[in-house]
Scaffold this active site. Structure first.
Site, PDB file in Angstrom:
ATOM      1  CG  HIS A  93     -26.639 -31.891 107.346  1.00  0.00           C
ATOM      2  ND1 HIS A  93     -28.005 -32.621 107.929  1.00  0.00           N
ATOM      3  CD2 HIS A  93     -26.205 -33.037 108.020  1.00  0.00           C
ATOM      4  CE1 HIS A  93     -28.452 -33.667 107.772  1.00  0.00           C
ATOM      5  NE2 HIS A  93     -27.052 -34.136 107.544  1.00  0.00           N
ATOM      6  CD  GLU A 130     -24.796 -35.950 109.553  1.00  0.00           C
ATOM      7  OE1 GLU A 130     -24.710 -35.784 109.044  1.00  0.00           O
ATOM      8  OE2 GLU A 130     -25.058 -35.446 111.020  1.00  0.00           O
ATOM      9  CG  HIS A 185     -25.689 -37.671 105.725  1.00  0.00           C
ATOM     10  ND1 HIS A 185     -26.344 -36.969 105.921  1.00  0.00           N
ATOM     11  CD2 HIS A 185     -25.678 -38.133 104.230  1.00  0.00           C
ATOM     12  CE1 HIS A 185     -27.337 -35.749 104.500  1.00  0.00           C
ATOM     13  NE2 HIS A 185     -26.383 -36.948 103.850  1.00  0.00           N
ATOM     14  CD  GLU A 267     -26.114 -41.349 108.223  1.00  0.00           C
ATOM     15  OE1 GLU A 267     -25.135 -41.057 108.953  1.00  0.00           O
ATOM     16  OE2 GLU A 267     -27.399 -41.116 107.506  1.00  0.00           O
TER      17      GLU A 267
END
Length: 303
Positions: A93, A130, A185, A267
């Site tokens: 992101h 995040e 992430h 993650e």
């Protein structure tokens, strides 16, 4: 006072000091020892410097210190373990994505289908984004990998208005001919779902995507990453994905589908779970996370 001339003065006999004989004996004993010491000093190079030999040289060890910066992380030949290697870090992101929702919602081709350019990512219940997490860990990981001699590139460094899109993220790793790409992430699952998982590329051969050459090396990268991440951070593997292995295979992620070099996603935890969130918001834990990733990458690249 009367004066007596020298011709009338009785001859004086010099008095022998009671200390003279022991002093002579002591000096006689010391001289050979001092001479031997001087010869030994000269034999190891003492007095050969510009100071005329008045200062003894510090001893030089033939074994380098394990904590010497010059040798830290080096192999037996003195080369850094990742010298000549290229690693691309993909911070998931972008902190500015939230201000460019129209742009990041634009669909792009990921081989199997079209998908949005990017998303804003998730956040903890207290609002820690995040995108902020991934960029912080990426910076820490870059520092660790560069110390190992690697050439490190980031897909974004908070230096662009949004994105890049998932297809461009893949192209950045491909263009760098990266030896490994790791996309960082944090998940946004339900509370109670805890732990980390690593996402591996599945076999895709459609449109502009062909993951067949990278499936096996990506699995090796992901396995090494999961093992070292768990060991260094002490975090458990996901209790809701991967069947306890911490490894998940997917074919719907453009960043993996379009990659031509070994690549995985990690993650690091579930931002929506309070216990995982406490870790993800801790700077000390994020340093451990970066170290775990670094050691996993080194393990993969060194065989």
């Amino acid at each position: 006072m009367s004066y007596v001339g020298p011709e009338f003065e009785p001859p004086r006999v010099p008095r022998r000091s009671v200390l003279r004989r022991p002093l002579v004996v002591a000096l006689a004993a010391l001289v050979p020892g001092a001479l031997a010491g001087w010869l030994a000093y000269g034999a190891v190079g003492g007095g050969s410097g510009d100071d005329g030999g008045h200062r003894a040289k510090a001893p030089v060890s033939s074994t380098p210190s394990a904590h010497s910066p010059a040798t830290a992380g080096a192999d037996d030949k003195g080369a850094a373990p990742l010298e000549g290697r290229v690693v691309v870090i993909d911070p998931g992101h972008n902190p500015a994505n939230v201000r460019h929702t129209a742009e990041i919602n634009r669909p792009v081709d990921i081989g199997t289908h079209r998908k949005e350019c990017d998303t804003t990512g998730t956040s903890t219940n207290s609002g820690y984004a995040e995108a902020a997490f991934t960029l912080d860990v990426a910076h820490r990981l870059r520092t660790l990998l560069q110390a190992q001699g690697a050439t490190v590139k980031l897909t974004q460094d908070g230096d662009r208005p949004y994105g890049p899109c998932v297809d461009e993220r893949a192209r950045i790793g491909n263009a760098a001919h990266a030896d490994a790409v790791v996309s960082i992430h944090a998940d946004g699952s339900a509370a109670g779902n805890r732990g980390f998982h690593v996402i591996l590329p599945g076999t895709v051969h459609a449109g502009g995507a062909d993951t067949r050459p990278i499936v096996a090396p990506s699995r090796a990268l992901g396995t090494a990453l999961a093992d070292d991440f768990a060991r260094v951070t002490g975090s458990a593997r996901s209790n809701y994905l991967g069947g306890g292995t911490g490894l998940v295979t997917r074919t719907d992620l453009g960043g993996l589908n379009l990659s031509t070099v070994p690549k995985v996603f990690i993650e690091c935890g579930n931002m929506r779970d309070s216990k995982d969130a406490a870790l993800l918001t801790s700077g000390a834990w994020r340093q451990k996370a970066a170290l775990g990733m670094s050691e996993g990458i080194v393990s993969f690249l060194r065989g």
